[in-house]
Motif scaffolding. Structure first.
Motif, PDB file in Angstrom:
ATOM      1  N   ALA A 336      73.698  88.960  31.665  1.00  0.00           N
ATOM      2  CA  ALA A 336      72.388  89.102  31.024  1.00  0.00           C
ATOM      3  C   ALA A 336      72.245  88.783  29.875  1.00  0.00           C
ATOM      4  N   GLY A 337      73.335  88.606  28.925  1.00  0.00           N
ATOM      5  CA  GLY A 337      73.234  88.168  27.411  1.00  0.00           C
ATOM      6  C   GLY A 337      73.134  86.629  27.680  1.00  0.00           C
ATOM      7  N   ALA A 338      73.615  85.912  28.736  1.00  0.00           N
ATOM      8  CA  ALA A 338      73.476  84.498  28.848  1.00  0.00           C
ATOM      9  C   ALA A 338      72.146  84.225  29.207  1.00  0.00           C
ATOM     10  N   ALA A 339      71.563  85.098  30.115  1.00  0.00           N
ATOM     11  CA  ALA A 339      69.997  84.782  30.290  1.00  0.00           C
ATOM     12  C   ALA A 339      69.220  84.831  29.045  1.00  0.00           C
ATOM     13  N   LEU A 340      69.388  85.961  28.225  1.00  0.00           N
ATOM     14  CA  LEU A 340      68.809  86.229  26.907  1.00  0.00           C
ATOM     15  C   LEU A 340      68.614  84.937  26.009  1.00  0.00           C
ATOM     16  N   ALA A 341      70.092  84.446  25.947  1.00  0.00           N
ATOM     17  CA  ALA A 341      70.553  83.466  25.012  1.00  0.00           C
ATOM     18  C   ALA A 341      69.587  82.189  25.462  1.00  0.00           C
ATOM     19  N   VAL A 342      69.355  81.929  26.630  1.00  0.00           N
ATOM     20  CA  VAL A 342      68.884  80.799  27.159  1.00  0.00           C
ATOM     21  C   VAL A 342      67.179  80.941  26.680  1.00  0.00           C
ATOM     22  N   HIS A 343      66.974  82.355  26.919  1.00  0.00           N
ATOM     23  CA  HIS A 343      65.276  82.456  26.724  1.00  0.00           C
ATOM     24  C   HIS A 343      65.073  82.347  25.120  1.00  0.00           C
ATOM     25  N   GLY A 351      73.602  75.552  25.209  1.00  0.00           N
ATOM     26  CA  GLY A 351      75.075  75.687  25.409  1.00  0.00           C
ATOM     27  C   GLY A 351      75.963  76.392  24.508  1.00  0.00           C
ATOM     28  N   LEU A 352      75.489  76.202  23.229  1.00  0.00           N
ATOM     29  CA  LEU A 352      76.138  76.960  22.137  1.00  0.00           C
ATOM     30  C   LEU A 352      75.689  78.405  22.340  1.00  0.00           C
ATOM     31  N   ALA A 353      74.329  78.551  22.440  1.00  0.00           N
ATOM     32  CA  ALA A 353      74.003  79.995  22.310  1.00  0.00           C
ATOM     33  C   ALA A 353      74.609  80.819  23.562  1.00  0.00           C
ATOM     34  N   THR A 354      75.100  80.328  24.549  1.00  0.00           N
ATOM     35  CA  THR A 354      75.770  81.206  25.572  1.00  0.00           C
ATOM     36  C   THR A 354      77.354  81.228  25.508  1.00  0.00           C
ATOM     37  N   LEU A 355      77.646  80.708  24.443  1.00  0.00           N
ATOM     38  CA  LEU A 355      79.091  80.776  24.616  1.00  0.00           C
ATOM     39  C   LEU A 355      79.772  82.228  24.474  1.00  0.00           C
ATOM     40  N   ALA A 356      79.285  83.090  23.467  1.00  0.00           N
ATOM     41  CA  ALA A 356      79.641  84.432  23.558  1.00  0.00           C
ATOM     42  C   ALA A 356      79.289  85.119  24.719  1.00  0.00           C
ATOM     43  N   PRO A 357      78.057  85.121  25.052  1.00  0.00           N
ATOM     44  CA  PRO A 357      77.827  86.064  26.426  1.00  0.00           C
ATOM     45  C   PRO A 357      78.862  85.396  27.684  1.00  0.00           C
ATOM     46  N   LEU A 358      79.271  84.166  27.625  1.00  0.00           N
ATOM     47  CA  LEU A 358      79.891  83.808  28.894  1.00  0.00           C
ATOM     48  C   LEU A 358      81.489  83.958  28.555  1.00  0.00           C
ATOM     49  N   LEU A 359      81.613  84.001  27.473  1.00  0.00           N
ATOM     50  CA  LEU A 359      83.325  84.627  27.053  1.00  0.00           C
ATOM     51  C   LEU A 359      83.339  86.285  27.550  1.00  0.00           C
ATOM     52  N   LEU A 360      82.489  87.036  27.106  1.00  0.00           N
ATOM     53  CA  LEU A 360      82.464  88.215  27.584  1.00  0.00           C
ATOM     54  C   LEU A 360      82.482  88.570  29.182  1.00  0.00           C
ATOM     55  N   ALA A 361      81.588  87.865  29.701  1.00  0.00           N
ATOM     56  CA  ALA A 361      81.595  87.481  31.270  1.00  0.00           C
ATOM     57  C   ALA A 361      82.888  87.187  31.886  1.00  0.00           C
ATOM     58  N   GLY A 362      83.478  86.300  31.046  1.00  0.00           N
ATOM     59  CA  GLY A 362      84.675  85.745  31.677  1.00  0.00           C
ATOM     60  C   GLY A 362      85.935  86.771  31.361  1.00  0.00           C
ATOM     61  N   VAL A 363      85.956  87.447  30.429  1.00  0.00           N
ATOM     62  CA  VAL A 363      86.861  88.536  30.100  1.00  0.00           C
ATOM     63  C   VAL A 363      86.668  89.731  31.256  1.00  0.00           C
ATOM     64  N   GLY A 364      85.324  89.934  31.597  1.00  0.00           N
ATOM     65  CA  GLY A 364      85.233  91.271  32.588  1.00  0.00           C
ATOM     66  C   GLY A 364      85.494  90.572  33.882  1.00  0.00           C
ATOM     67  N   SER A 365      85.257  89.196  34.167  1.00  0.00           N
ATOM     68  CA  SER A 365      85.851  88.624  35.435  1.00  0.00           C
ATOM     69  C   SER A 365      87.059  88.676  35.544  1.00  0.00           C
ATOM     70  N   GLY A 366      88.137  88.703  34.630  1.00  0.00           N
ATOM     71  CA  GLY A 366      89.501  88.602  34.617  1.00  0.00           C
ATOM     72  C   GLY A 366      90.001  89.986  34.923  1.00  0.00           C
TER      73      GLY A 366
END
Length: 487
Positions: A336-343, A351-366
């Protein structure tokens, strides 16, 4: 190598199109054909490793994968390219079930969780390296020929790994000693079951992997055919189990941990796999990122996943299914954070705006994939580890195909109806993918509410009728958490 070849190819598709002048249909088959062939052989390959030799099947798959990589890299036309890519998928399907089978065979208790954690970290690192390595190779060797080196990079790895595998992996004698006598090895391989499951899997996957290439509704007629074939497979397995060891022992699904874990995995892969599919299209086609830039933008997700997988493997036996549930919450929030960042930042800086949300999603995926695999297989006897792992991974492939088709249809529908609004298409696709993740969260919460999500979730509350305990090397048949596993 098998997972590297999923993520690395995404950034290489424009180079393949330019260098080999391939059609859109051929490019689609470079991606979907690999996934289809991969999913087709997972369960039979796992069963073959169980009843013969995991090391032999692993080495055969590794040798075939290395040779197929050379064939893909040397392709001179699209028919050659797609055929070699299908062969590569079949080889990857031979390899993967042996890995989870070896982990089940060689490790017990908390050690098994840590081993699956390291496996998950390896998956994360491979996924992270893929786009970066693909971008670097294409940049180094040029757009016309750089794509070939995306496949040639497998050759030194495969050649080096073969003698190491022979030396370090346990052979059939050690496997037989550890597995006990639970499987009737001399009673055949269930060829009818193999054919029914293979036909059903292809009929189920094909309309999804070809959703964009086959217009019209007729392709969905394959789904009723798939349902009939899989129903016939189920009936055959129940009948065959009365006289010999079936391809898939359906008693596995009587174990709550396996049934709910397999369902969670299927639904989760429908959501999270689509992120890479959409994000790569958005960055390269919508924002005109280079292959290397796109790879860098995706890296935070993969690195977060790698680190969290290793950590999750160490604590999964103490935390159980709640760990998976919290991981799913982090994935949903990150997406959801990545979608908000793109908005908020729809231009080239997305690509820079989505770095932190994708990092959080990646931690969750692990915290989802590796712990869920550990818990799902915790009650599976070692003697069926390969086939059970194959079932779990086949579900993941089906989930990925369904998710990419569902998310892709929403993504492209918005793109076509709104004059190339890539940011809006990405946001709507993320919404669908997040919906799948939330459905996986429901499955996790059902398991937690059922009392199976507390610390020591590997503990079995009861065994299915007719199940016997599996002898462990040097001790009792202990599952993670102290219970006994299904026979």
């Amino acid at each position: 190598m098998t997972l590297l070849d999923v993520s690395i190819v995404n950034v290489a598709l424009p180079s393949i199109r330019s260098g080999l002048h391939t059609s859109e249909s051929a490019l689609q088959w470079v991606l979907s054909g690999y996934a289809l062939a991969f999913g087709l052989v997972l369960v039979p390959a796992g069963r073959l490793g169980d009843v013969r030799s995991r090391r032999a099947v692993f080495m055969a798959g590794l040798a075939l994968f290395t040779a197929a990589s050379a064939l893909v890299g040397a392709a001179q036309n699209e028919v050659w390219l797609v055929g070699a890519r299908l062969l590569q998928g079949l080889a990857g399907g031979l390899l993967m079930p042996q890995v989870s089978g070896f982990v089940q065979q060689l490790f017990r208790g908390e050690e098994r969780g840590r081993a699956f954690g390291l496996l998950g970290a390896t998956v994360g690192v491979s996924t992270a390296i893929g786009p970066l390595l693909g971008g670097l190779l294409i940049q180094a060797f040029g757009v016309q020929e750089g794509w070939r080196w995306v496949f040639y990079v497998n050759l030194p790895i495969g050649v080096a790994a073969l003698p190491v595998a022979y030396r370090l992996l346990p052979g059939p004698r050690a496997q037989g000693a550890g597995d006990g006598a639970a499987v009737r090895r001399d009673r055949g391989f269930d060829p009818v079951g193999v054919l029914l499951l293979g036909a059903g899997t292809v009929a189920l996957l094909l309309p999804f992997v070809q959703e964009q290439q086959w217009p019209g509704a007729r392709k969905w007629l394959l789904l009723p055919a798939a349902a009939l074939l899989l129903a016939a497979f189920t009936l055959w397995e129940l009948r065959y189990a009365g006289r010999a060891e079936p391809l898939v022992d359906l008693r596995l699904f009587r174990a709550r941990s396996f049934a709910l874990g397999a369902l969670l995995s299927l639904v989760y892969f429908a959501g999270f796999t689509a992120i890479f599919f959409m994000f790569t299209l958005y960055l390269q086609n919508g924002l005109h990122y280079s292959a290397l830039q796109a790879g860098l933008a995706i890296t935070p997700f993969a690195l977060g996943s790698a680190v969290a997988a290793a950590a999750g493997g160490r604590v999964v036996n103490r935390m159980g299914r709640p760990l998976v549930a919290w991981g799913l919450v982090l994935v949903a929030v990150g997406m959801a954070g990545a979608a908000l960042a793109v908005h908020l930042v729809p231009g080239h800086s997305a690509g820079l705006a989505t770095l932190a949300p994708l990092l959080l999603a990646g931690v969750g995926s692990g915290l989802v994939i590796t712990p869920n695999q550990t818990l799902t297989l915790s009650e599976v006897p070692v003697v069926r580890a390969g086939s059970a792992g194959g079932v779990l991974q086949t579900g993941q492939r089906i989930g990925s195909a369904v998710g990419i088709a569902a998310v892709g249809s929403v993504f492209f529908a918005h793109l076509n109806s709104h004059g190339g609004d890539w940011a809006g298409a990405f946001q709507r696709g993320i919404a669908v993918a997040t919906g799948f993740v939330l459905l996986a969260l429901v499955a996790a919460l059902v398991d937690v509410a059922g009392g199976r999500g507390r610390a020591g979730t590997g503990r079995v509350q009861g065994r299915p009728p007719g199940a016997g305990a599996e002898p462990e090397p040097g001790g009792a048949a202990a599952a993670p958490g102290g219970g006994r596993r299904l026979g």
